[in-house]
Structure formats: structure tokens, C-alpha cells
Scaffold this motif. Structure first.
Motif, PDB file in Angstrom:
ATOM      1  N   THR A 170      61.152  92.443 103.315  1.00  0.00           N
ATOM      2  CA  THR A 170      62.551  92.000 103.595  1.00  0.00           C
ATOM      3  C   THR A 170      62.714  90.715 103.526  1.00  0.00           C
ATOM      4  OG1 THR A 170      61.631  92.001 105.873  1.00  0.00           O
ATOM      5  CG2 THR A 170      62.860  94.058 105.133  1.00  0.00           C
ATOM      6  N   GLY A 171      63.743  90.247 103.779  1.00  0.00           N
ATOM      7  CA  GLY A 171      64.216  88.880 103.466  1.00  0.00           C
ATOM      8  C   GLY A 171      63.530  87.674 103.939  1.00  0.00           C
ATOM      9  N   GLY A 172      63.576  86.700 103.076  1.00  0.00           N
ATOM     10  CA  GLY A 172      62.533  85.417 103.649  1.00  0.00           C
ATOM     11  C   GLY A 172      61.259  85.354 102.754  1.00  0.00           C
ATOM     12  N   THR A 173      61.022  86.557 102.587  1.00  0.00           N
ATOM     13  CA  THR A 173      59.457  86.717 101.904  1.00  0.00           C
ATOM     14  C   THR A 173      59.499  86.027 100.323  1.00  0.00           C
ATOM     15  OG1 THR A 173      59.327  88.699 103.175  1.00  0.00           O
ATOM     16  CG2 THR A 173      57.270  88.003 101.882  1.00  0.00           C
TER      17      THR A 173
ATOM     18  N   ARG B  72      71.939  94.753 104.279  1.00  0.00           N
ATOM     19  CA  ARG B  72      71.940  93.591 105.200  1.00  0.00           C
ATOM     20  C   ARG B  72      73.453  93.808 105.918  1.00  0.00           C
ATOM     21  NH1 ARG B  72      72.495  88.655 101.921  1.00  0.00           N
ATOM     22  NH2 ARG B  72      70.641  89.257 101.048  1.00  0.00           N
TER      23      ARG B  72
ATOM     24  N   TYR C 288      57.715  96.049 106.134  1.00  0.00           N
ATOM     25  CA  TYR C 288      58.806  95.377 106.511  1.00  0.00           C
ATOM     26  C   TYR C 288      58.542  94.058 106.348  1.00  0.00           C
ATOM     27  CZ  TYR C 288      62.304  93.849 109.478  1.00  0.00           C
ATOM     28  OH  TYR C 288      63.204  92.944 110.202  1.00  0.00           O
ATOM     29  N   ALA C 289      57.167  93.678 106.803  1.00  0.00           N
ATOM     30  CA  ALA C 289      57.130  92.250 106.896  1.00  0.00           C
ATOM     31  C   ALA C 289      57.062  91.578 105.397  1.00  0.00           C
ATOM     32  CB  ALA C 289      55.436  91.895 107.615  1.00  0.00           C
ATOM     33  N   ALA C 290      56.612  92.329 104.338  1.00  0.00           N
ATOM     34  CA  ALA C 290      56.411  91.752 102.985  1.00  0.00           C
ATOM     35  C   ALA C 290      57.473  91.950 102.205  1.00  0.00           C
ATOM     36  CB  ALA C 290      55.271  92.606 102.459  1.00  0.00           C
TER      37      ALA C 290
END
Lengths: 262, 288
Positions: free
Chosen positions: B91-94, B181, B87-89
């Protein structure tokens, strides 16, 4: 509006990379140690000059290539034929292709050794028996990539077109279908290569010195060269996966990267 | 529609699949059938249920318990940490490069199991491992003196996570990518907080995929042989290692007992695969 960026994500990724990088760095340091506070490439020199290293890696490489070739020769015509002429057999094929997950290598090897205990020497005393076990081991991955490849092209149209030009079955398969499956077959091959190059279970129970069996053997007595071998093996896996993802990028699709239990 | 009239001579169509099915019969189905037969045979070849009932004796039952506990624990932890990392790697913004680095590395680490993995951890957390020594010298913390050992259940669990977490990331990535989203925006338009979104939308949608992935992780750890065999040489009694020992020390052991042990493994994995298939069906509803 910032979308989903947060410090907690950064912290998670940082902690995750620590867990995954530290063993690799520790192995690197271990492989370079030559006595107390002395470092050098002695372990690597030792490994590279050991004939056992070259023999075992060459053995595993030949097994891996053999597995890829035999798997494709068995699966490409079968998947093609089933899709073209016997679509009702497809669920059976799917079922067979996940069976190696239910019968893991340690179980399969015991079954094969029991079944072929009294079989002729040319089979049981040669790597041929291991090769057959490997083809079963690789079956889920090869099947998945071949099947996905066939899904993506229109085999019915291609076959009709080739037939109307007078092509026979061999020509259709080798010169029409296979070239169109290039990307799928390559990605399946790379994954199989990575899996078989590191295979330990079947090789060790069948008493063949594969690369992984050699690593285990070195590890029993010499810790530092074993660390060097570990990194070499990691580099080989990495190379195979980079090959896989390079193909995947060209194909514009995600490829399977899942090996499974060793 | 494809075939010309000449080729439609029906009875020959099935010939095309004979080589493949002959091969899997010879090297997959017959060997497996041999295990079923062997599990119910005594050493003279007569019928017996002793091998199978022996499985419920303490030494074998204990091995199944340890194997199942180790697989369940690493499936759970691998599932949770792998899920969070994915999830951290992903999803958005990465940044894009983080994403591709994480998936490629996961591919490598999930396949980097077995003997080399065991040695990587010996170099890290073994008695003379880098971290063990660092803790000892820098912090005065004696890991092995305080009861930790790499060659125990805990040690194996730490090692197994090295391939379980990446496997989770690879398996769960498509489901996380499938979280639209719009769902999140719709929830927040209706006044939902982030916690409420996860509680009522995100997790219920992901739940079947997460559970299914964990079942896969369970079977993956349950079948692992190379890592524990190379590492503990039998100090932790796991079913695959026991099977291996039955067939390597041919003097004192009864191979039919090994067959029964293998049969038990097939039963456990078949059961979890069935569970996985059922969960997959539920997942398919949402990933369209």
C-alpha cells in the motif's frame, strides 16, 4: 499528507525479511562449511563433479520441457476450439482445470500407478508415465495462462481474417493464433518449468531420479552438499521467476506466480 | 459466422476436443476413479467397507487430525502474517522497488517448497543448524535441550509458513490493490479514525478474500508431501506421508488402505475447494 508510510510498516517488512532471509543465509554458511571453522567451496565442487547431479538435473530438465510441450500441444488447440466453436464447454474446461488441485500429486500418483499396474513396459517402465502425470500436475497453470492469452486477443476476428485469406486450420493455429499468444505461453511455460524442475512427490513414488529425488538422496547422508544443492535449486527457481516477471513487465500485466503444494 | 458452409458439417465439431478430454480421462479421471474402487475393495478384490471404516481408527484418524491441525494452523498464521506483510509492502508510500521485490520473492518462496526447503531449515534450526548453534554459543540457550525439535509438529509449522506466507501475499495482493483510496478518504471525511475505517470498511470488504485465501492455504498445506517426507521420515504422522509409506513399503501394507486414505484426502480438499468457490463468489461483488 504522508500516505500510509509508517514505522510499523518498516518493522513488519524487516521482521518478515529476517524470517525469509535467515534460512537462506544459514544454508549458505552450511554449504560452505568444511569441518570446524574452515570454509570453502568443497561441497559445490563435490556436487558439480558428481555424475548423479548432472544426470538428475538433465532428467528433470527434459521432463520439464516435455511437460511444457505436451501441455501446450494439448491445451492450445482445445482452448481455441472451445472458445471459437463450443463456448458451452468452457465451464467444463474450467472445472477440469482445477481438478488437479482437488486430486493432489500424492493422490494422483497412487491412482496412476494402480490403474497402469499391468500396462505395457514401454509405458510404465519409461518416463512417459511420469510425463503424463506431470501434464496433469501442470494443467491448472498452463490452462490459466493459455485461457488468459486467448481472452486478450480477438480469436474470432483473427480466425475470420486468416480464413478469408485462405488459411487452413493448421496455418491459423501455428501462424496466427500461437504468435499472438507468445507472452501468455512463455509465462505459463516458465511457471511449469519451475514447478516440474523441483517436483518430488510423483517422481519419488514412481522411482525416477529427478533433481528433487537426488537432493533428498544426498541429504540422507551428506548434509553440507545437500545445503549446496538447496541453494542451487533456489537459484533455479529464482531464475525461472525472474524470467516470468520479465515477461510480465513486457506484457504490462501481472502473471500468475503460484505453484502450489509439493 | 466464422465457418464456411463446408465446415459447418455439425457432427465433426466435437472431434477437436477429443484429444484433450481423452488425456484427462486417462490420467486424471480414471486414476481417481480407481481410488474410489480400490478404497472399497479387499485384497482379493471383493467389496468391503472395512478400509473406509478403518479411517476412523485411532492411527488414521490421528493422522487426519494432525494434518488438518497443521494445515489449519499454518493457513491461519500464514493468512495473518501474509496479509499484514502484503498490506505493509503493497500500500501507499512504499517505494516501487520494495513492491516488486516482495512480489518476485513471494513467487520464488511460494514455489520453493519441498525437499530443498526442508534442508534449508535443517541447516538453520536442525540439531547442528546455524541458528541452533548461535543460540547455544552466544546466548547459552539450548534449543533442543529445552524441548524444541524441527522434526515435530511445531517444527513443521515453522517450515510450512515459509511457503504459506508468500502464497498469501500473492493471493491477497489483488484484493489489497482493490481497496480504493476514495473509501478511506470518504471515511476520514466523515470523521472515522483509522481503527474505525478498518473495523467498518476495510476488513468487511477484504473478509471474503482473506477467508478464501486461507482456504486455499489450507488445501495447499494439506496436500504437501515432499517437505514432511524429506524431513521427518514419518515421525509426525501426516496423511500424505502415510499414503506414501503404504506404497513404498509394499511388504506389510495393504494398498487398498492407501486408496481409502487418498479418498479421504480428496473429500477434505473437495470440501475446502467448495468453500473457496462460495467465498470467491462473494468477493466478486467488490472487485468489479
Amino acid at each position: 499528507m504522508k500516505r500510509g508510510f509508517s514505522w510499523s510498516k518498516v518493522v513488519w517488512i524487516f521482521l518478515g525479511s529476517l524470517y525469509f532471509l535467515i534460512p537462506l543465509l544459514a544454508t549458505l554458511q552450511f554449504s560452505l562449511e568444511e569441518g570446524r571453522d574452515r570454509y570453502g567451496f568443497g561441497s559445490y565442487a563435490f556436487i558439480l563433479s558428481d555424475p548423479g547431479f548432472r544426470q538428475s538435473i538433465w532428467f528433470s530438465f527434459k521432463m520439464a520441457v516435455g511437460t511444457v510441450v505436451l501441455s501446450l500441444v494439448l491445451l492450445v488447440p482445445t482452448v481455441y476450439w472451445v472458445r471459437l466453436r463450443m463456448p458451452r464447454l468452457r465451464p467444463v474446461l474450467e472445472f477440469v482445470s482445477i481438478m488437479p488441485f482437488v486430486v493432489p500429486p500424492i493422490v494422483l500418483v497412487v491412482g496412476i500407478l494402480t490403474l497402469y499396474r499391468g500396462a505395457p513396459q514401454w509405458f510404465v517402465a519409461t518416463p512417459l508415465i511420469l510425463l503424463c502425470g506431470y501434464v496433469i500436475h501442470a494443467l491448472p497453470y498452463v490452462y490459466r495462462s493459455v485461457d488468459a492469452g486467448m481472452q486478450a486477443i480477438n480469436i474470432h476476428t483473427l480466425t475470420e481474417a486468416a480464413q478469408s485469406l485462405g488459411a487452413g486450420w493448421r496455418t491459423i493455429l501455428l501462424r496466427v493464433i500461437v504468435p499472438n499468444l507468445r507472452v501468455a505461453l512463455l509465462s505459463g511455460s516458465f511457471l511449469t518449468l519451475a514447478i516440474i524442475l523441483g517436483e518430488y512427490t510423483m517422481a519419488s513414488l514412481m522411482l525416477f531420479s529427478s533433481f528433487a529425488v537426488y537432493i533428498a538422496y544426498i541429504g540422507q547422508s551428506q548434509a553440507n552438499p545437500a545445503a549446496a544443492l538447496t541453494l542451487i535449486s533456489f537459484a533455479i527457481t529464482w531464475a525461472a521467476m525472474l524470467g516470468l516477471s520479465a515477461i510480465g513487465r513486457r506484457a504490462g500485466a501481472d502473471q500468475t506466480q503460484i505453484g502450489g503444494a509439493r | 459466422m466464422v465457418a464456411t458452409k463446408k465446415e459447418r458439417t455439425r457432427p465433426l465439431v466435437w472431434v477437436g476436443v477429443v484429444p484433450f478430454f481423452a488425456f484427462v480421462t486417462l490420467f486424471l479421471f480414471l486414476p481417481t476413479a480407481m481410488l474410489f474402487v480400490g478404497a472399497f475393495q479387499d485384497e482379493a478384490g471383493g467389496f468391503t467397507t472395512e478400509n473406509v471404516s478403518n479411517l476412523f481408527q485411532s492411527q488414521y484418524l490421528g493422522a487426519y487430525r494432525t494434518s488438518i491441525a497443521l494445515s489449519a494452523l499454518t493457513a491461519l498464521l500464514g493468512g495473518v502474517f501474509g496479509g499484514l506483510l502484503a498490506y505493509a509492502a503493497l500500500t501507499g508510500g512504499t517505494p516501487r522497488w520494495v513492491r516488486s521485490l516482495v512480489t518476485t520473492f513471494s513467487g520464488v518462496a511460494a514455489n520453493f517448497a519441498g525437499v530443498p526447503l526442508a534442508f534449508a531449515f535443517v541447516a538453520t534450526l536442525g540439531t547442528t543448524g546455524v541458528i541452533t548453534q548461535f543460540l547455544n554459543e552466544a546466548l547459552g540457550l539450548d534449543l533442543y535441550g529445552s524441548g524444541f525439535s524441527l522434526f515435530t509438529f511445531t517444527g513443521l509449522a515453522i517450515i510450512y509458513l515459509y511457503f504459506q506466507i508468500p502464497l498469501m501475499i500473492l493471493v491477497i495482493a489483488p484484493a489489497i490493490d482493490g481497496l480504493r483510496r476514495e473509501w478511506r478518504e470518504a471515511a476520514s471525511n466523515l470523521g472515522a479514525s483509522s481503527g474505525q475505517y478498518w473495523r467498518y470498511v476495510g476488513l468487511p470488504i477484504l473478509a471474503p478474500s482473506i477467508l478464501g485465501a486461507m482456504v486455499l492455504l489450507f488445501a495447499n498445506a494439506f496436500a504437501a508431501y515432499a517437505t514432511p517426507a524429506a524431513l521427518t521420515s514419518g515421525q509426525v504422522s501426516l496423511v500424505p506421508v502415510l499414503i506414501g509409506q503404504t506404497f513404498q513399503s509394499d511388504v506389510l501394507s495393504n494398498p487398498n488402505q492407501g486408496h481409502a486414505l487418498a479418498l479421504g484426502m480428496i473429500v477434505v480438499i473437495a470440501f475446502s475447494t467448495l468453500l473457496y468457490t462460495l467465498l470467491q463468489r462473494r468477493t466478486a461483488r467488490w472487485t468489479r
